[in-house]
Design a protein around this motif. Sequence first.
Motif, short mmCIF file in Angstrom:
data_model
loop_
_atom_site.label_atom_id
_atom_site.label_comp_id
_atom_site.label_asym_id
_atom_site.label_seq_id
_atom_site.Cartn_x
_atom_site.Cartn_y
_atom_site.Cartn_z
N PRO A 187 -4.75 10.16 -120.67
CA PRO A 187 -4.32 11.68 -120.69
C PRO A 187 -5.19 12.48 -119.91
N ASP A 188 -4.61 13.72 -119.69
CA ASP A 188 -5.02 14.51 -118.49
C ASP A 188 -6.38 14.97 -118.88
N LEU A 189 -6.59 15.38 -120.24
CA LEU A 189 -7.86 16.06 -120.63
C LEU A 189 -8.08 15.47 -122.32
N SER A 190 -9.24 14.77 -122.28
CA SER A 190 -9.54 13.82 -123.62
C SER A 190 -10.97 14.47 -123.89
N TRP A 191 -11.22 14.46 -125.38
CA TRP A 191 -12.52 14.66 -126.10
C TRP A 191 -12.73 13.34 -126.92
N VAL A 192 -14.00 12.82 -126.78
CA VAL A 192 -14.48 11.72 -127.43
C VAL A 192 -15.74 12.09 -128.18
N TYR A 193 -15.63 11.95 -129.60
CA TYR A 193 -16.88 12.50 -130.39
C TYR A 193 -17.49 11.07 -131.06
N LEU A 194 -18.88 11.05 -131.07
CA LEU A 194 -19.46 9.82 -131.62
C LEU A 194 -20.79 10.51 -132.61
N GLU A 195 -20.64 9.93 -133.60
CA GLU A 195 -21.52 10.65 -134.81
C GLU A 195 -22.83 9.83 -135.11
N TYR A 196 -22.87 8.45 -134.91
CA TYR A 196 -24.19 7.54 -135.44
C TYR A 196 -25.29 8.04 -134.98
N THR A 197 -25.44 8.64 -133.95
CA THR A 197 -26.94 9.15 -133.57
C THR A 197 -27.32 9.99 -134.46
N ASP A 198 -26.41 11.05 -134.81
CA ASP A 198 -26.99 12.08 -135.62
C ASP A 198 -27.14 11.64 -137.21
N ASP A 199 -26.69 10.73 -137.67
CA ASP A 199 -27.00 10.03 -138.80
C ASP A 199 -28.17 9.55 -138.83
N MET A 200 -28.71 8.74 -138.09
CA MET A 200 -29.89 7.81 -137.88
C MET A 200 -31.20 9.10 -137.65
N GLY A 201 -30.86 10.17 -137.04
CA GLY A 201 -31.74 11.17 -136.82
C GLY A 201 -32.02 11.83 -138.16
N HIS A 202 -30.97 12.12 -138.80
CA HIS A 202 -31.19 12.59 -140.38
C HIS A 202 -31.94 11.62 -141.46
N MET A 203 -31.46 10.40 -141.15
CA MET A 203 -32.17 9.55 -141.90
C MET A 203 -33.56 8.87 -141.72
N TYR A 204 -33.70 8.91 -140.35
CA TYR A 204 -35.04 8.29 -140.01
C TYR A 204 -36.03 9.25 -138.99
N GLY A 205 -35.26 10.36 -138.60
CA GLY A 205 -36.12 11.13 -137.53
C GLY A 205 -36.54 10.55 -136.23
#
Length: 410
Positions: A187-205
């Motif tokens: 694709p000429d323009l793409s967005w990739v979003y990844l969540e797991y790091t935020d989950d670990m931040g909320h759970m374990y800081g």
Amino acid sequence: MKKLSVLIISLFCLPALAQVKKAVFVIADGIPADVIERLKLPGMQQIINEGAYIRLHVGGDRGTYNETPTISAVGYNSLLTGTWVNKHNVPDNDIKEPNYHYPTIFRLFKDQYPQKKIGVYSSWTDNRTKLVGDNLPQTGQLKVNDFADGYELDTIHFKHDKQRDFMHRIDEQVISKASEAIKTKAPDLSWVYLEYTDDMGHMYGDSPQMEEAVKKLDQQLTSLYQAINYRKKQYHEDWLLVVTTDHGRDEKAGHNHGGQSDRQRTTWMITNNHNLNSYAQSGDAAIVDIMPTLARFLKVNIPDSTRREVDGIPLIGPVSIANAKATYIQGTISLSWSHFTPEGKVKIWGSTTNNVKTGGKDEYFYFGEANVKDGHALVDVKQHPSNFYKIVLQGAYNTVNTWVIVPGTK
């Protein structure tokens, strides 16, 4: 023989001149800049070695009309539209009423290049359906040509667990789909979003679990970058990769975000582009700067009515001015700005309306011009009495805006 030599040289240079430009941006959720800077991350380091790393900020300007919550979807939309929350109207993760009168980079791109393709690869379906506005009447039925999302709703293949390991498996699926799509469909323009790091931040800081999540992210980015480099080598395409985050975390323990503390506001950007401009290196760059950067790279001409509303500044190519400030003093507006070129003029425009917010147009009046190197100007607005002013400063290479709310008014 001489003419033949010139012809051969011209044909040899033609592929470089005709290189197709493509771009992909990645939002890796909730990673403070200090975490990126202290860990050994070989995948990211490879990108940095070929390009650059800079710090950014989110959250708008503290204590002003555009102060913006350091919350996930808020940050995504600031990147997509190049504006702060006072314009794009996504103040939280509910995404109830995005203001589509401030177009995303996807919409600007497709308006100019309707035949080109866009892609979204994400765990959150809302990123495509609400923020990008796939097939919504408010976005003119903008069509996302290729996407992979909705995995958070698939509890059979991604059974939810308290440790949220399922979220890492979803991110693995997202990166696999994105990498394959870039390699085969490009694709000429793409967005990739990844969540797991935020989950670990909320759970374990701030914790080994958070650091391990970032290292897993690093491996995922390696896969994505390999796909990009495959395209560059096999198809001689010119690819821009931008990797960033949407917010930092609190200083106390790293569990939370949403406020305006320094660590929650401080983010970062990694790119394979090694030609960042002096503004990008100034320490003032923000998440809203990514949209106009993508637009400039992809040769998207932003219409004047939108350009006057964009809060971001391109991080590549020449820049005239940044950091516009305005103060109302008894019928006069005192303006200041930072300049990044010593020559040229700054044209000063003003409006007393904000009709763009509801899909209308604002009438601007011309105040005159100043030398860009002066860094300041005084504007007499007595002939235009109002409780509110939009000020637009137009330099040779970019445009900035600021609002003035007269003290004692609403």
